[in-house]
Design a protein around this motif. Structure first.
Motif, PDB file in Angstrom:
ATOM      1  N   GLU A  87       0.808  -1.410  -0.022  1.00 34.00           N
ATOM      2  CA  GLU A  87       0.004  -0.126  -0.188  1.00 34.00           C
ATOM      3  C   GLU A  87       0.873   1.249  -0.191  1.00 34.00           C
ATOM      4  N   SER A  91       0.878   4.413  -2.871  1.00 40.03           N
ATOM      5  CA  SER A  91       0.382   5.766  -2.600  1.00 40.03           C
ATOM      6  C   SER A  91       1.333   6.675  -2.727  1.00 40.03           C
ATOM      7  N   SER A 120      -7.770  -5.735  -1.078  1.00 42.74           N
ATOM      8  CA  SER A 120      -8.312  -4.649  -1.803  1.00 42.74           C
ATOM      9  C   SER A 120      -7.284  -3.513  -1.908  1.00 42.74           C
ATOM     10  N   ASP A 122      -6.830  -0.511  -4.077  1.00 40.88           N
ATOM     11  CA  ASP A 122      -7.471   0.425  -4.624  1.00 40.88           C
ATOM     12  C   ASP A 122      -6.396   1.316  -5.661  1.00 40.88           C
ATOM     13  N   GLU A 123      -5.508   1.573  -5.153  1.00 40.28           N
ATOM     14  CA  GLU A 123      -4.502   2.353  -5.825  1.00 40.28           C
ATOM     15  C   GLU A 123      -3.954   1.680  -6.824  1.00 40.28           C
ATOM     16  N   ASP A 125      -3.607  -0.043 -10.527  1.00 40.50           N
ATOM     17  CA  ASP A 125      -4.278  -0.146 -11.912  1.00 40.50           C
ATOM     18  C   ASP A 125      -4.674  -1.409 -12.287  1.00 40.50           C
TER      19      ASP A 125
END
Length: 542
Positions: A87, A91, A120, A122-123, A125
């Motif tokens: 993560e 980010s 999960s 989300d960032e 692609d």
């Protein structure tokens, strides 16, 4: 175009990518990128941590994060990437196309004894569990082509990243010879091999040969046939239920000729397959022992000796068949070089499966004692708790609660009774472990391991910073103590002298006070004949 490929490491039932291993999967990813004309800078997650590179990848067109564990373990050479680290990388690097690839996409956990949770990110692609999905995403045509027809090319191209590994050349390449499980019926309830790789297939020899040539060009000196759920089944005709000793012979002989590796090891073998195909399995094991290098282990996924657990989780075979396979490997593989066997079985035990009770621990310990009392040797025991992966049959079942206290007590008994005696049999005093590479320090001890399958951890009071040949002087339950081969009695320090069997502080002090020794007669006069013989046995010189 340029990609940053960050290796967060994998550990699967039939593939390991934690240093000093470099997995076949991360090399395939690099090969896919090269096939698209994309240059690759390869980083390990440990390098990112050490150099604080978290926000250093914005200039790249692609940022690819690879990793995930389906069989978590304890690691010395590196620490697998955590979910939060993935993560963080996502980010802090806004510009590249960000892709997550590997087992982590199917489920995440760094420890056994729990369910792997769905991720999960989300960032990102794109997220892919398999390399061929990444290839398709990047626009490489994969339709109508067989799995190994594609992977052969990617593996060959991906060999080019090996010299970028921070431990190069002291790394061991995890090599793909087959995928999937050779079983003809249902698979084990917990297994991810069929989930991730489908039905059993052996890799074609031409593709293997071409990758070996690429590995030679890359300067590879250590290789392991670890990307295989059962190395004995290479070339197996599933329809006719026929093993293929000739295919295995060609595989090992060619690898030996092309690479002439300093380390040539295997990993997984199915003990039930060996017991039920004894004649062919013996030929295959004899071939392996002819071409492999010393200190090798064939890992048996025993999981449990408890017949109830085996039945409820569709684990094939019986405890008696497992012991028969252990006997066969001992008969063929216990050929010693420098006092160390060439090939021994290892045992993996798994707890927390349906059907497990307190009685399961007792049954497993009974059979481990039976193996020990039969004077059979196993290289190592891997005791772990099940990790429930999404979409496996186990994910749909209720698991028994594991009594942590009983589990830890059982594990302690295995380590103190079984492991302690086994390690003394595998690595007797005076045995030599070649090219021990330093890994870490703990107090006055430096610990290191050779390259190989389940390499033994060697602690020494010698302060070494490069690969050293070590002579075994004493044993722990999971590690050994050693001194550098050809250590000179006239220059060894007090701590190193005290680590020699039969020396102790009093004799070590006496050695220091009476040095230099000019002959073994001088040593005998000061220390006595018995100690003098011990010193000679472990390769001390004067």
């Amino acid at each position: 175009m340029k990609a940053a490929l960050i290796d967060g490491y994998i550990d699967e039932p039939a593939a390991l990518g934690v240093p000093p291993y470099i997995s076949q999967r991360v090399r395939a990813i690099a090969g896919i990128l090269y096939a698209k004309g994309i240059d690759v800078d390869y980083f390990t997650i440990d390098t990112v941590r050490k150099k604080e590179l978290w926000n250093s990848f914005d200039a790249y067109d692609y940022l690819i994060l690879h990793g995930g564990l389906t069989t978590p373990g304890h690691y010395v050479g590196g620490t697998p990437a955590s979910f939060s680290e993935f993560e963080k990388l996502l980010s802090l690097n806004a510009n590249p196309t960000k892709i997550i690839e590997g087992p982590i996409v199917a489920g995440y956990s760094l420890k056994g004894g729990r369910k792997a949770r769905e991720v999960s990110l989300d960032e990102a692609d794109a997220l892919f569990t398999k390399e061929l999905d990444l290839a398709k995403y990047l626009g490489i045509s994969i339709e109508g082509k067989a799995y190994y027809e594609l992977m052969n090319e990617f593996y060959k191209l991906g060999a080019a990243i090996i010299p970028q590994h921070p431990r190069y050349p002291d790394i061991i390449v995890e090599f793909d010879i087959s995928s999937g499980c050779e079983r003809r019926d249902k698979f084990c309830s917990f297994c991810t091999e069929s989930l991730l790789y489908g039905n059993f297939k052996s890799r074609d020899f031409k593709g293997i040969e071409e990758e070996l040539q690429a590995l030679k060009t890359a300067g590879v000196k250590a290789i392991r046939f670890g990307r295989s759920a059962n190395v004995i089944a290479y070339g197996y005709d599933k329809e006719k239920d026929l093993p293929n000793p000739e295919a295995v012979k060609t595989l090992f002989q060619t690898t030996s000729v092309i690479l002439n590796p300093e380390v040539f090891h295997i990993d997984n073998g199915n003990p039930i397959f060996i017991a039920r195909h004894r004649k062919d399995a013996e030929k295959i094991l004899e071939c392996i022992v002819k071409y492999n290098t010393v200190g090798d282990t064939i890992s048996f996924g025993v999981e449990s000796f408890d017949p109830t657990v085996r039945h409820l989780n569709n684990i094939d075979g019986t405890a008696e068949e497992i012991i028969e396979a252990i006997k066969i490997v001992n008969e063929i593989g216990n050929v010693r070089i420098d006092g160390v066997p060439k090939l021994l079985p290892g045992i993996n035990l798994l707890y927390g499966l349906p059907g497990s009770t307190k009685k399961t621990f007792e049954i497993d310990f009974f059979f481990l004692k039976k193996i020990l009392e039969a004077d059979l040797i196993i290289r190592r025991l891997n005791i772990r708790q099940v990790m429930v992966f999404p979409n496996t049959p186990l994910s749909k079942r209720k698991l028994p609660k594991t009594n942590r206290g009983v589990f830890e007590k059982y594990k302690k008994s295995v380590r103190s009774i079984i492991d302690k005696e086994m390690i003394q049999k595998v690595f007797p005093v005076g045995a030599i472990v070649r090219k021990v590479i330093p890994e870490f320090k703990r107090g006055a001890l430096t610990f290191g391991r050779p390259l190989g399958t389940y390499p033994i951890l060697v602690g020494s009071y010698a302060n070494f910073d490069k690969a050293v040949d070590m002579v075994i002087t004493s044993h722990g339950t999971r590690s050994v103590t050693g001194i550098p081969l050809m250590s000179n009695l006239n220059s060894m320090d007090l701590k190193l002298l005290e680590s020699i069997p039969g020396i102790g502080r009093h004799r070590a002090t006496s050695i220091l006070l009476n040095r230099p020794f000019d002959s073994w007669q001088d040593v005998k006069r000061v220390l006595g004949e018995e100690v003098c013989m011990t010193l000679k046995k472990i390769g001390i010189v004067i």
